[in-house]
Write a protein that holds these residues in place. Structure first.
Motif, PDB file in Angstrom:
ATOM      1  N   UNK A 150     -11.859  58.228 -58.978  1.00 55.31           N
ATOM      2  CA  UNK A 150     -10.611  58.360 -58.234  1.00 55.31           C
ATOM      3  C   UNK A 150     -10.603  57.444 -57.013  1.00 55.31           C
ATOM      4  N   UNK A 151     -11.708  57.434 -56.277  1.00 57.81           N
ATOM      5  CA  UNK A 151     -11.799  56.560 -55.110  1.00 57.81           C
ATOM      6  C   UNK A 151     -11.766  55.085 -55.517  1.00 57.81           C
ATOM      7  N   UNK A 178      -6.241  60.653 -52.891  1.00 58.62           N
ATOM      8  CA  UNK A 178      -6.909  61.285 -54.030  1.00 58.62           C
ATOM      9  C   UNK A 178      -6.519  62.760 -54.129  1.00 58.62           C
ATOM     10  N   UNK A 179      -6.499  63.441 -53.003  1.00 60.43           N
ATOM     11  CA  UNK A 179      -6.154  64.866 -52.987  1.00 60.43           C
ATOM     12  C   UNK A 179      -4.715  65.085 -53.448  1.00 60.43           C
ATOM     13  N   UNK A 180      -3.798  64.237 -53.006  1.00 60.50           N
ATOM     14  CA  UNK A 180      -2.396  64.360 -53.415  1.00 60.50           C
ATOM     15  C   UNK A 180      -2.243  64.160 -54.923  1.00 60.50           C
ATOM     16  N   UNK A 181      -2.975  63.184 -55.464  1.00 58.77           N
ATOM     17  CA  UNK A 181      -2.916  62.942 -56.911  1.00 58.77           C
ATOM     18  C   UNK A 181      -3.443  64.146 -57.681  1.00 58.77           C
ATOM     19  N   UNK A 182      -4.528  64.723 -57.209  1.00 58.56           N
ATOM     20  CA  UNK A 182      -5.099  65.894 -57.871  1.00 58.56           C
ATOM     21  C   UNK A 182      -4.172  67.106 -57.757  1.00 58.56           C
ATOM     22  N   UNK A 183      -3.537  67.262 -56.612  1.00 54.56           N
ATOM     23  CA  UNK A 183      -2.615  68.387 -56.433  1.00 54.56           C
ATOM     24  C   UNK A 183      -1.416  68.288 -57.375  1.00 54.56           C
ATOM     25  N   UNK A 184      -1.016  67.072 -57.689  1.00 58.33           N
ATOM     26  CA  UNK A 184       0.127  66.888 -58.583  1.00 58.33           C
ATOM     27  C   UNK A 184      -0.189  67.330 -60.011  1.00 58.33           C
ATOM     28  N   UNK A 185      -1.483  67.486 -60.334  1.00 58.28           N
ATOM     29  CA  UNK A 185      -1.881  67.966 -61.664  1.00 58.28           C
ATOM     30  C   UNK A 185      -2.513  69.358 -61.589  1.00 58.28           C
ATOM     31  N   UNK A 186      -2.327  70.036 -60.462  1.00 60.86           N
ATOM     32  CA  UNK A 186      -2.803  71.409 -60.335  1.00 60.86           C
ATOM     33  C   UNK A 186      -4.244  71.568 -59.936  1.00 60.86           C
ATOM     34  N   UNK A 187      -4.853  70.522 -59.363  1.00 59.72           N
ATOM     35  CA  UNK A 187      -6.230  70.578 -58.889  1.00 59.72           C
ATOM     36  C   UNK A 187      -6.269  70.173 -57.420  1.00 59.72           C
ATOM     37  N   UNK A 188      -7.465  70.063 -56.857  1.00 58.72           N
ATOM     38  CA  UNK A 188      -7.611  69.605 -55.476  1.00 58.72           C
ATOM     39  C   UNK A 188      -8.924  68.846 -55.340  1.00 58.72           C
ATOM     40  N   UNK A 189      -9.031  68.050 -54.307  1.00 54.18           N
ATOM     41  CA  UNK A 189     -10.254  67.287 -54.073  1.00 54.18           C
ATOM     42  C   UNK A 189     -11.425  68.236 -53.813  1.00 54.18           C
TER      43      UNK A 189
END
Length: 327
Positions: free
Chosen positions: A118-119, A138-149
């Protein structure tokens, strides 16, 4: 890149492969004169559906510039990507058009922590200048798929489920802020209980983030549920294309009708549960003169054996069949 009326225009794309020996081999046309386009101002999920060996994955690789076409052009935002030669132009294209692969376990090195991917994506596409600035992206991208950094940081692929890894693969693709995702059988390797969550994720990306998706599958159940439009492929040809409700509820092409008969009638309340059974892949089917469906078609006519049918427009959709020549 500038804004254009068409996000993507596939124009007469053909891909031929030489198989066998130099003198005894044959030419296999994996994709034959494929045509379709996607609007720039109207995000959609466009599905390529068909049996194994129908050419849908080859067409996806051509769009991704992973293969060189034998003829035709692929125009993305007004630029013919088949003519890309310089790395800078390729990186600009890859930033806007991202792939999602079939097997999430093969997308990640088992000895590498998944957050490194991701980085690296954020850095390689110039989204951030340093890793220190990448956490939020990275955190925003993960949140958009229901996850978090926080859930993903420092973890190896074997520490995550297949569903989580596929979501991380989608998050990785979203970091570059693409306008188009090309998802090749993205749920076939995921546990059945998680498939609908991945499918719903693509619908949410379209509705919430304005991302268009080319969804590639042999599963008509998810195709019916997720798609706006669908193209049915047979032996390298798009034989029927239109709104998913029209094509799967009232198919015109005999091949599409055969596929429909393999599953229960589509409804908005019930899900298909039966597996679709397809014929075994045979190279000779690709070399068949005329329509590629003549060997199994109940409506075959003499002309079907002699010439490849043209694309006819019937009730607002395309169908490649002589049954509709007069219409």
């Amino acid at each position: 890149m500038e804004n254009h009326e068409k996000l993507l225009a596939v124009k007469g794309i053909t891909k031929e492969f030489h198989i066998g020996g130099v003198f005894t081999g044959a030419t296999l046309t994996a994709v034959h004169e494929a045509h379709f386009d996607m609007e720039a101002d109207k995000p959609e999920i466009f599905t390529l559906a068909g049996e194994s060996g129908s050419g849908k994955s080859t067409l996806a690789r051509l769009i991704l510039h992973d293969l060189e076409p034998t003829q035709g052009s692929i125009v993305y935002e007004g630029h013919d990507v088949t003519t890309i030669k310089r790395r800078k132009e390729l990186m600009q294209f890859m930033q806007k058009v991202q792939p999602i692969f079939q097997n999430p376990f093969e997308a990640f090195n088992p000895l590498k922590k998944v957050d490194r991917y991701l980085y690296a994506t954020a850095m390689n596409f110039g989204v951030v200048k340093s890793r220190k600035n990448a956490d939020e992206v990275v955190d925003n991208a993960l949140k958009s798929v229901g996850l978090s950094l926080q859930e993903v940081r420092g973890r190896y692929p074997h520490e995550l489920s297949g569903g989580q890894l596929q979501r991380i693969a989608v998050a990785r693709a979203l970091i570059s802020q693409p306008r188009l995702l090309i998802a090749d059988e993205p749920v076939s390797m995921v546990d059945a209980s998680l498939r609908m969550s991945i499918v719903n994720l693509f619908k949410d990306l379209k509705d919430t983030h304005g991302v268009s998706v080319i969804y590639i599958t042999h599963d008509l159940a998810t195709a019916y549920y997720i798609s706006d439009r669908i193209a049915i492929m047979l032996r390298g040809n798009i034989v029927e294309m239109g709104h998913v409700e029209q094509v799967l509820s009232e198919p015109l092409h005999p091949y599409t009708k055969l596929l429909k008969e393999s599953v229960p009638e589509p409804t908005t309340k019930e899900r298909w549960r039966e597996k679709i059974q397809f014929s075994t892949f045979e190279v000779k089917e690709f070399a068949r003169v005329g329509c590629k469906f003549t060997g199994r078609c109940p409506c075959v006519m003499d002309i079907c054996h002699k010439e490849d049918p043209k694309d006819y427009v019937v009730d607002g959709r395309m169908v490649k069949c002589y049954l509709y020549a007069e219409k």
